[in-house]
Scaffold this active site. Sequence first.
Site, short mmCIF file in Angstrom:
data_model
loop_
_atom_site.label_atom_id
_atom_site.label_comp_id
_atom_site.label_asym_id
_atom_site.label_seq_id
_atom_site.Cartn_x
_atom_site.Cartn_y
_atom_site.Cartn_z
N GLU A 1 6.53 4.30 6.77
CA GLU A 1 6.09 5.56 6.16
C GLU A 1 6.93 6.73 6.69
OE1 GLU A 1 1.39 4.31 5.69
OE2 GLU A 1 1.99 5.71 7.26
N THR B 1 2.62 -9.62 12.02
CA THR B 1 2.98 -8.42 11.29
C THR B 1 1.75 -7.89 10.60
OG1 THR B 1 4.43 -7.52 9.61
CG2 THR B 1 3.66 -9.75 9.27
N THR C 1 0.87 -1.19 0.00
CA THR C 1 0.00 0.00 0.00
C THR C 1 0.90 1.23 0.00
OG1 THR C 1 -0.22 -0.27 2.40
CG2 THR C 1 -2.02 -1.09 1.04
N SER D 1 -6.82 9.35 -0.36
CA SER D 1 -6.84 9.80 -1.76
C SER D 1 -5.58 9.36 -2.51
CB SER D 1 -6.97 11.32 -1.83
OG SER D 1 -5.90 11.94 -1.12
N ASN E 1 0.07 10.45 5.87
CA ASN E 1 -1.16 10.11 6.60
C ASN E 1 -2.18 11.24 6.63
OD1 ASN E 1 -0.88 7.30 7.94
ND2 ASN E 1 1.14 8.24 8.13
N LYS F 1 4.11 -6.94 3.96
CA LYS F 1 3.81 -5.55 3.67
C LYS F 1 3.45 -4.86 4.98
CE LYS F 1 0.41 -3.57 3.33
NZ LYS F 1 -0.27 -2.65 4.32
#
Length: 484
Positions: free
Chosen positions: A336, A257, A223, A484, A479, A246
């Site tokens: 991230e 995970t 993602t 979107s 975040n 992931k």
Amino acid sequence: MISFPTLFFALICFTRTPQNLSFAFQRARGHQHSPSVRKMSTPSGDTPFTLPTFESQKEYMDYLETVSKLPRGFATGSADGKFVSTEAPSLGELPIKCTIISLTDGATDNWAAVFTTNKFPGAPVLVGKDRLKGGGPLHAVVINNKVSNVCSGGDGIADAELVCESVAASLQLPGGGKTVLPSSTGVIGWRLPAHELAKEIVPKATANLQSESVLSAASAIMTTDRYPKVRSATLRNGARIVAIGKGAGMIEPNMATMLSYILTDVAIPKANLQQMLSDAVEKSFNSISVDGDESTSDTVALLASNHFPLEDENEFRQALEKICVGLASDIVRNGEGTSHVMAVSIKNFPGTEKDARALGRHIVNSPLFKCAVNGNDPNTGRLAGAIGSFMGKFNRDASVDKMSLTLGGRCIFTEGKFVLEGDEVEKELSDHMKEAEYGDSTNYPPHQKCVEIEVDFNSGTSSATVLGSDLSKEYVAINADYRS
């Protein structure tokens, strides 16, 4: 500089004596499904505990090609599609991917799984727990990204089952949809576009099945991940263990995970497989955190296709734990907006190993300290403050009088006082952080270095190592507009 694997290596060392346990060699039951599986040519190799350094994304992806050969009896296929969210139709058509992992020689009784402990689990987690409790065989796994199918306005379980039935129909599975394990990841609260997946995307993913490389599946399940993650090992008898994972945000699992799938062609009884997986999870994925948020969809599944007999249980256990620890470290490094990985080693803690791990998580989840690490600022007061806060709340009776702290191998605190005099020390600590930095949007892992922190209480017997990430502007940006 000592890399994370050096600190974490103790977690995969064993005091057990190797056991040559003999189990009856069994092949998976059922028959081969009719859809054709394409053959490709993929070089075979394994990932070392510490990955090499890389100069570019291409170099990293070329490397993954050499370590991604599937074990015998498995095939993967992925496909893209589009959908319009019922909850946010103004966003228009959005992309979604579906990935199928299939056992090509029939369903297997030998599979294990561990799921999130979040009190709002996704519908696929509920279905998966039911499958595991029922003890039936598995023939395939289906994974979608973009929508996590958690607490949606529709019937999430029915949607997950519809997708499973579609996989069963496409693969002509004799056991039907109940032999398919579903997984979803993405936006929480949205309805799963089950009809689009079942009618349009699953058939395309089935048509794309191939039995050589797991790399395309590792890429398709992402993602906000920055790059795919693969770990693999070959046992002495030629059997393989290959894992993909992931996860980049909502990373503080308390079970497994984010999403991880471990495939092996060794025949291992289900009960043994479940215990091995649970042990490996505790020593790996339960010792990481990116942002302190436990996902509602966390799943790890381990499937055996039963092509090789289990010749050495200890060899398999060690290889499995090595792969899980490596994949856990990959997930943190790919977090991230992450530009530094912190490796916090708690030693001689006056409490349980679980408590020592909780302290490690508390340190790597401290927003103030995470920001300091991001800026290469050795603000060690924030580190001491995080430790003192945890001990005051959760371990009041324990003494901290003998505690010492090191950062990058240098002692910075002992006997209740900091040892930080002079610009030279400040520069050394800051340089240590800079050396571990690699950029908050890098689309490959250039190195395996960490900001290394050791907390030694010198008053107990428990130890733990926890990995965490810094906190960057990029994390906030990702975040702020995730949907979107």
